[in-house]
Design a protein around this motif. Sequence first.
Motif, PDB file in Angstrom:
ATOM      1  N   HIS A   1       0.853  -1.228  -0.132  1.00 59.68           N
ATOM      2  CA  HIS A   1      -0.097   0.029  -0.020  1.00 59.68           C
ATOM      3  C   HIS A   1       0.840   0.935  -0.084  1.00 59.68           C
TER       4      HIS A   1
ATOM      5  N   PRO B   1       2.938   3.705  -2.047  1.00 61.22           N
ATOM      6  CA  PRO B   1       3.244   3.854  -3.276  1.00 61.22           C
ATOM      7  C   PRO B   1       4.817   3.631  -4.142  1.00 61.22           C
TER       8      PRO B   1
ATOM      9  N   VAL C   1      -0.492  -4.293  -7.172  1.00 59.86           N
ATOM     10  CA  VAL C   1      -1.659  -3.817  -6.629  1.00 59.86           C
ATOM     11  C   VAL C   1      -1.818  -3.167  -5.265  1.00 59.86           C
ATOM     12  N   ASN C   2      -2.101  -1.911  -5.099  1.00 57.91           N
ATOM     13  CA  ASN C   2      -2.412  -1.204  -3.961  1.00 57.91           C
ATOM     14  C   ASN C   2      -3.578  -1.517  -3.111  1.00 57.91           C
TER      15      ASN C   2
ATOM     16  N   LYS D   1      -5.046  -0.415  -0.567  1.00 61.34           N
ATOM     17  CA  LYS D   1      -5.691   0.415  -0.338  1.00 61.34           C
ATOM     18  C   LYS D   1      -6.779   1.467  -1.344  1.00 61.34           C
ATOM     19  N   GLU D   2      -6.550   1.038  -2.465  1.00 53.90           N
ATOM     20  CA  GLU D   2      -7.079   1.535  -3.906  1.00 53.90           C
ATOM     21  C   GLU D   2      -8.281   0.574  -4.273  1.00 53.90           C
ATOM     22  N   VAL D   3      -8.496  -0.452  -3.673  1.00 52.89           N
ATOM     23  CA  VAL D   3      -9.496  -1.227  -4.405  1.00 52.89           C
ATOM     24  C   VAL D   3     -10.490  -1.566  -3.083  1.00 52.89           C
ATOM     25  N   ASP D   4     -11.567  -2.051  -3.568  1.00 50.68           N
ATOM     26  CA  ASP D   4     -12.601  -2.308  -2.376  1.00 50.68           C
ATOM     27  C   ASP D   4     -12.329  -3.491  -1.408  1.00 50.68           C
TER      28      ASP D   4
ATOM     29  N   VAL E   1      -9.335  -6.172  -1.549  1.00 48.91           N
ATOM     30  CA  VAL E   1      -8.369  -6.853  -2.112  1.00 48.91           C
ATOM     31  C   VAL E   1      -8.384  -8.503  -2.677  1.00 48.91           C
TER      32      VAL E   1
ATOM     33  N   HIS F   1     -10.378  -8.709  -5.722  1.00 48.77           N
ATOM     34  CA  HIS F   1      -9.758  -7.894  -7.016  1.00 48.77           C
ATOM     35  C   HIS F   1      -8.654  -8.933  -7.222  1.00 48.77           C
TER      36      HIS F   1
END
Length: 384
Positions: A210, A212, A227-228, A230-233, A235, A238
């Motif tokens: 998470h 960057p 894959v971050n 914190k940026e997907v609903d 994980v 996803h």
Amino acid sequence: MRALTYQGPYRVKVENKPDPHIEHGQDVVLKVTRSAICGSDLHLLHGLIADTRIGCTFGHEFTGVVEEVGHEVKQLRKGDRVVVPFNISCGACFYCQRGLTALCESSNPASDVASGVYGYSHTTGGFEGGQAQYVRVPFADVGPMKIPDDMDDESVLFLSDILPTGYQGAEMAQIRPGDTVVVFGCGPVGLFAMQSAWLMGAKRVIGVDHVPYRLAFAEQYAKVETVNFKEVDDVVMHLRELCGGRGPDSCVDAVGMEADGSKMHNLLGLGLKMEAGSPTALNWCISTVRKGGTVSIIGVYGPPWNLVPIGTAMNKGLTLRMNQCNVRRYMPHLLEHIRAGRIDTKGIITHRFPLEDAPHAYHLFAQKRDGCVKCVLTPNGASA
């Protein structure tokens, strides 16, 4: 000598300590030339490891030059340059004879869990670590490996721990040619697990984190998708969708007890100390991997227990493989990968500091500041 010392949770300083000396005939004393700060050192710093005593010196990743030699040592002489495995092994016990040096029963006889480890609390034997100008190395004919004359210390430094650990993590993941592998954690161990997955024939490797700059570093250094979380609903969902709906063939947990994810586990493990850290990454591995897949655990967890969905793992038919790394068995093989240029060990070093600046280095590393991926210390003023 000058050495880093633990002063209580979140506090370390460099101060004078007595020089180490030969205590047993199989010892050597090293003048430390390079010492690295490991992610698992942060567990000590943050007070998560039992029986971490005030004044102890951390550091289990180091190279050095032999200064003194015990009378029983046959393989090393004064002036030899060596890299030292983090786990201390006798070479003769039931486990060492089977190549399981991380389980040596002679170097830490008070424990039925782990071998002795340099600079990692009295739960692993109370041995002093290598974030110092000098360090005592027991069983010197067993662990240390001579550094070839044509290789510099930093090229082989990570043979002490994180490269073999990442490689063993990929090996335990049972990767077959064409497999998809997800590695949780884009720190140094995760990066080496990613590189090792490629060596073992993976077709696709995905790194999860998470932070960057760590994600960007993994894309550039290990050539992986990222894959971050914190940026997907969700994980888990996803990652499964990225992998054809079933999930990847294997997952590697390269995070361990200080995972950043579940608020419940952070409260129980990191806040209230009611479980051995936060097993969020491990839970995600079990939920993400396809049925019949493999979960490889190389992130550090402490005893005695964690809340882990073992029923999910059983009903999905998963294979769970885990261990502290048996470092010595991998060192010669991985040395050849380094020499051939298949693994760029020095490429993960982002910061170098003299030993006196170690507290600042710990701060940068722990707080993930200034793009810090890996810190290397030069305890005796060696040029970086």
